[in-house]
Design a protein around this motif. Structure first.
Motif, mmCIF file in Angstrom:
data_model
loop_
_atom_site.group_PDB
_atom_site.id
_atom_site.type_symbol
_atom_site.label_atom_id
_atom_site.label_comp_id
_atom_site.label_asym_id
_atom_site.label_seq_id
_atom_site.Cartn_x
_atom_site.Cartn_y
_atom_site.Cartn_z
ATOM 1 N N GLY A 271 -0.039 -1.335 0.327
ATOM 2 C CA GLY A 271 0.286 -0.055 0.043
ATOM 3 C C GLY A 271 0.794 1.411 0.255
ATOM 4 O O GLY A 271 0.239 2.275 0.926
ATOM 5 N N LYS A 272 2.056 1.468 -0.481
ATOM 6 C CA LYS A 272 2.631 2.578 -1.237
ATOM 7 C C LYS A 272 2.299 3.575 -2.131
ATOM 8 O O LYS A 272 1.871 3.173 -3.284
ATOM 9 C CB LYS A 272 4.185 1.759 -0.714
ATOM 10 C CG LYS A 272 5.437 3.129 -0.490
ATOM 11 C CD LYS A 272 6.135 2.145 -0.727
ATOM 12 C CE LYS A 272 7.449 3.742 0.139
ATOM 13 N NZ LYS A 272 7.132 3.813 1.800
ATOM 14 N N ASN A 273 3.306 4.872 -1.722
ATOM 15 C CA ASN A 273 1.932 5.524 -2.828
ATOM 16 C C ASN A 273 3.551 5.963 -3.486
ATOM 17 O O ASN A 273 4.843 6.343 -2.943
ATOM 18 C CB ASN A 273 2.483 6.848 -1.904
ATOM 19 C CG ASN A 273 2.404 8.443 -2.878
ATOM 20 O OD1 ASN A 273 2.244 7.858 -4.494
ATOM 21 N ND2 ASN A 273 2.763 9.130 -2.845
ATOM 22 N N ILE A 353 -6.892 2.815 -4.575
ATOM 23 C CA ILE A 353 -8.007 2.761 -3.460
ATOM 24 C C ILE A 353 -8.601 1.319 -3.501
ATOM 25 O O ILE A 353 -8.195 0.782 -1.964
ATOM 26 C CB ILE A 353 -9.790 3.988 -3.129
ATOM 27 C CG1 ILE A 353 -8.813 5.461 -3.454
ATOM 28 C CG2 ILE A 353 -9.992 3.649 -2.221
ATOM 29 C CD1 ILE A 353 -10.090 6.243 -3.843
ATOM 30 N N SER A 356 -5.547 -0.770 -2.100
ATOM 31 C CA SER A 356 -4.799 -0.791 -0.937
ATOM 32 C C SER A 356 -5.529 -1.609 0.175
ATOM 33 O O SER A 356 -4.385 -1.685 1.177
ATOM 34 C CB SER A 356 -3.792 0.279 -0.515
ATOM 35 O OG SER A 356 -5.122 1.588 -0.587
ATOM 36 N N ALA A 357 -7.103 -1.166 0.067
ATOM 37 C CA ALA A 357 -7.696 -1.534 1.045
ATOM 38 C C ALA A 357 -8.231 -3.421 1.308
ATOM 39 O O ALA A 357 -7.873 -3.748 2.171
ATOM 40 C CB ALA A 357 -9.210 -0.479 1.057
ATOM 41 N N MET A 569 0.720 10.753 4.908
ATOM 42 C CA MET A 569 0.271 9.287 5.027
ATOM 43 C C MET A 569 -0.825 10.053 5.922
ATOM 44 O O MET A 569 -1.557 8.771 6.049
ATOM 45 C CB MET A 569 1.208 8.506 5.875
ATOM 46 C CG MET A 569 2.013 8.225 4.741
ATOM 47 S SD MET A 569 4.105 6.771 5.530
ATOM 48 C CE MET A 569 2.633 6.034 6.103
ATOM 49 N N TYR A 571 -3.305 11.137 5.672
ATOM 50 C CA TYR A 571 -4.674 11.642 4.790
ATOM 51 C C TYR A 571 -4.642 10.776 3.792
ATOM 52 O O TYR A 571 -5.488 10.276 2.498
ATOM 53 C CB TYR A 571 -5.083 12.833 4.430
ATOM 54 C CG TYR A 571 -5.039 13.284 5.745
ATOM 55 C CD1 TYR A 571 -6.528 14.500 5.723
ATOM 56 C CD2 TYR A 571 -4.672 14.691 6.056
ATOM 57 C CE1 TYR A 571 -7.268 15.103 6.545
ATOM 58 C CE2 TYR A 571 -4.482 15.373 7.305
ATOM 59 C CZ TYR A 571 -6.068 15.727 7.641
ATOM 60 O OH TYR A 571 -5.993 16.593 8.749
ATOM 61 N N ASP A 572 -4.144 9.538 3.357
ATOM 62 C CA ASP A 572 -3.566 8.896 2.854
ATOM 63 C C ASP A 572 -4.029 8.431 1.833
ATOM 64 O O ASP A 572 -4.786 8.576 0.372
ATOM 65 C CB ASP A 572 -4.939 7.654 2.543
ATOM 66 C CG ASP A 572 -5.019 6.812 4.317
ATOM 67 O OD1 ASP A 572 -4.053 6.193 4.323
ATOM 68 O OD2 ASP A 572 -5.938 6.183 4.381
ATOM 69 N N LEU A 574 -2.584 8.708 -2.034
ATOM 70 C CA LEU A 574 -2.264 8.149 -2.646
ATOM 71 C C LEU A 574 -1.691 8.849 -3.661
ATOM 72 O O LEU A 574 -0.870 8.147 -4.654
ATOM 73 C CB LEU A 574 -2.971 6.944 -3.871
ATOM 74 C CG LEU A 574 -3.885 6.132 -2.315
ATOM 75 C CD1 LEU A 574 -5.059 5.973 -2.825
ATOM 76 C CD2 LEU A 574 -2.899 5.176 -1.864
ATOM 77 N N THR A 590 -14.358 13.698 2.757
ATOM 78 C CA THR A 590 -14.254 12.533 1.604
ATOM 79 C C THR A 590 -15.220 12.316 0.409
ATOM 80 O O THR A 590 -14.189 12.329 -0.292
ATOM 81 C CB THR A 590 -13.816 11.416 2.871
ATOM 82 O OG1 THR A 590 -15.247 10.967 3.344
ATOM 83 C CG2 THR A 590 -13.071 11.386 4.177
#
Length: 612
Positions: A271-273, A353, A356-357, A569, A571-572, A574, A590
């Protein structure tokens, strides 16, 4: 006749439902669908087991079906349950409940046993689900007999027989995370795609993302790939066949797609940007060197060579199999996927989204491979026709090869632009464009029809070079708009710059004290679409007017240092561009977060929905 009979049966079934039940059937939508609906027990398959002092409930959910979090519950006369331990679901703009939490494909929750009468217990499981865009089933209950181990049963207090307990998600107390989007009627492209990805099968997602990738191929993010594949084709010389031109393009585009697929797998696993990470100085400089080396091959210079023995072996292999250039095309395709187009679009961010979820590596590989494949379709067309469209005569081929060599140098500048001063970047492009115009014969006399066409093109490049020079002088020029701010003085939004998470928290508290909303723009110099927002959207008078009572913040994360990473990170985030909105209570809305570029008209709708 079949539709009429279906309608009669559905009406009878509808009247048989409990009067207090949620609206359950959309008859018009159902009749329009030819696919057979699953029975509720086939659409939602529960399994229950007792593990120590907990009841574990698992649901297998059929593709294109989903379940409500708030309708889950357990009840029993034999045990007392504690609060259900239920994971977070996905936000969905549901036609019945508005923005609520739902589950796709699989879900699992647990209920702690606090008291028990006996080892053998009867429990009733409550749930409700829907078929995507078709109907909702009525609330359903199923009975299960379970057994508690002797060891655990002996440690649990006895439950009073007269006390029947129910543990459930009470819909009357249910509060959606953020139902403002549902109320306003505004639904972002990203949220629509997220819903589709979660509901679709793998095969459906593959074809969906091939189509989305094809559309992405006509955006500014992908334009730099065109001269790359063209230069690879031109670099093969005069006798390039249409077949080999197509195979070179196929090698290039498949490498793009496979790289995207690998990216999807890695996002699922950790789950990395990657968009920001791939802009690290070391990685970018290495990629720029590759483009410089490629440009040297266009010029016919090979100062940096492999050891002669290895070079001879590769040459022999290439002569036998004609595959050496395919490997080179593949390497360039992989680099292009990672570096040349680091843009974030609605399809890419929606995929990120969900991937990663869920941590679903297969879903990540399938969706992003489809996206990469779709992006490559127009490039395949260019490759397949390259042998016919490009001039065959030696002198013209030499000029074109040299021209594309200069393009490669320009791309090297393009990918390191956030590491060098803006005037260096724009000035370098201006000089390269002027040299390219000279190579194309812009300042020479032309006799033949073909030479005149090339000369006209060279003159256009020369004019562009002058415009780039003006943009260099003003300091505001962009490669797509060198005269930005020169001919027309446009007013831009004025942002307050923030750097850290502490800065943002301070500004949120200040906005709360002033009863103001916030718009936060995440910006980076390497983000092409960020400049599109700046030049095309933030200059729009209607957008400026609608944001006049809001606090405007901008986080420049070009450096991608520790503070930038912490803020993103938290605020997630991406990828970029990302724009967020906060209400007067300092809570992020959101549903209205935007990722990827959208025009002023669409962005204005987003503002009105979020801040009104």
């Amino acid at each position: 006749m079949n539709k009429f009979l279906s309608l009669v049966l559905l009406i009878i079934f509808g009247f048989s439902l409990n009067a207090n039940a949620t609206p359950t059937i959309d008859l018009n939508s159902l009749i329009e669908k030819e696919e057979k609906l699953l029975a509720v027990d086939d659409a939602f398959v529960p399994t229950l087991e007792v593990l120590d002092d907990q009841v574990i409930v698992k649901f297998e959910i059929a593709p294109n079906y989903y379940m409500y979090k708030m309708r889950l519950g357990l009840k029993s006369n034999d045990v007392t349950f504690g609060d259900l331990i239920i994971p977070e679901g996905y936000e969905k703009d549901d036609p019945y409940f508005g923005l609520t939490e739902v589950y796709y494909k699989f879900m699992e929750f647990s209920a702690p046993i606090i008291e028990a009468n006996s080892k053998s217990i009867m429990v009733s499981l409550d749930f409700q689900g829907c078929a995507e865009d078709r109907l909702c089933y009525p609330p359903t209950s199923r009975e299960f007999e379970l057994t508690i181990s002797d060891k655990i049963a002996n440690t649990l207090p006895k439950k009073p027989v007269a006390n029947t307990t129910t543990t459930t998600q009470d819909p009357t107390n249910f509060k959606p995370v953020d139902n403002s989007e549902a109320k306003s009627g505004f639904q972002s492209e990203t949220n629509v795609l997220v819903d589709k990805i979660k509901a679709n099968s793998l095969l459906s997602n593959l074809f969906l993302f091939i189509g989305l990738g094809f559309l992405m191929a006509f955006t500014a993010c992908v334009y730099p790939m065109i001269p790359i594949i063209s230069s690879i084709i031109v670099g093969q010389g005069e006798k390039l066949s249409s077949r080999k031109s197509f195979l070179l393009s196929l090698s290039y585009t498949q490498a793009v797609a496979i790289t995207y697929a690998i990216m999807g797998i890695v996002v699922a696993l950790i789950g990395k940007n990657f968009t920001a990470e791939l802009q690290s100085p070391g990685f970018v400089l290495a990629a720029a060197i590759v483009f410089v080396l490629l440009s040297l091959s266009m010029f016919g210079l090979y100062e940096i060579k492999l050891p002669s023995a290895l070079q001879e072996k590769l040459t022999n292999t290439s002569n036998k199999q004609a595959s050496g250039s395919y490997i080179g095309a593949g390497i360039m395709g992989a680099i292009s996927a990672l570096i040349v187009s680091p843009c974030v679009t609605a399809p890419l961010i929606a995929a990120f989204i969900v991937i990663s979820a869920t941590g679903d590596a297969v879903l990540g590989a399938i969706t992003l491979y489809g996206l990469g494949f779709g992006i490559g379709i127009p490039l395949l067309v260019i490759g397949a026709s390259g042998g016919k469209l490009l001039p065959k005569a030696g002198p013209w081929m030499t000029k074109i090869r040299t021209f594309f060599g200069l393009v490669m140098l320009g791309l090297a500048l393009y990918i390191i632009k956030h590491l060098i001063p803006h005037w260096t970047y724009m000035g370098g492009l201006s000089i390269l464009a002027l040299v390219a115009a000279y190579v194309l014969g812009a300042f020479d006399s032309a006799q033949t029809k073909g030479a005149k066409v090339v000369k006209v093109f060279g003159l256009l490049v020369a004019i562009y070079s002058v415009l780039l020079a003006v943009g260099t002088y003003t300091g505001k020029g962009r490669i797509g708009n060198p005269l930005n701010g020169v001919l027309v003085q446009t007013q831009h939004l004025e942002f307050k710059k923030i750097k850290s998470l502490a800065d943002l928290n301070r500004e949120i508290e200040l906005a709360k004290s002033q009863n103001k909303t916030i718009m936060l723009d995440f910006f980076a110099e390497w983000c092409a679409a960020c400049y599109e927002f700046e030049d095309q959207v933030f200059t729009d008078k209607n957008v400026q007017q609608e944001l006049s009572n809001s606090i405007l913040l901008q986080a420049d994360v070009t450096a991608n240092d520790a503070q930038d990473v912490e803020l993103m990170m938290a605020y997630d985030i991406l990828g970029l561009p990302t724009i967020m909105f906060f209400d007067v209570n300092g809570k992020e809305l959101t549903s209205y977060r935007t990722t990827g570029f959208e025009n002023a008209e669409q962005f204005l709708k987003r503002i009105n929905a979020a801040l009104k």
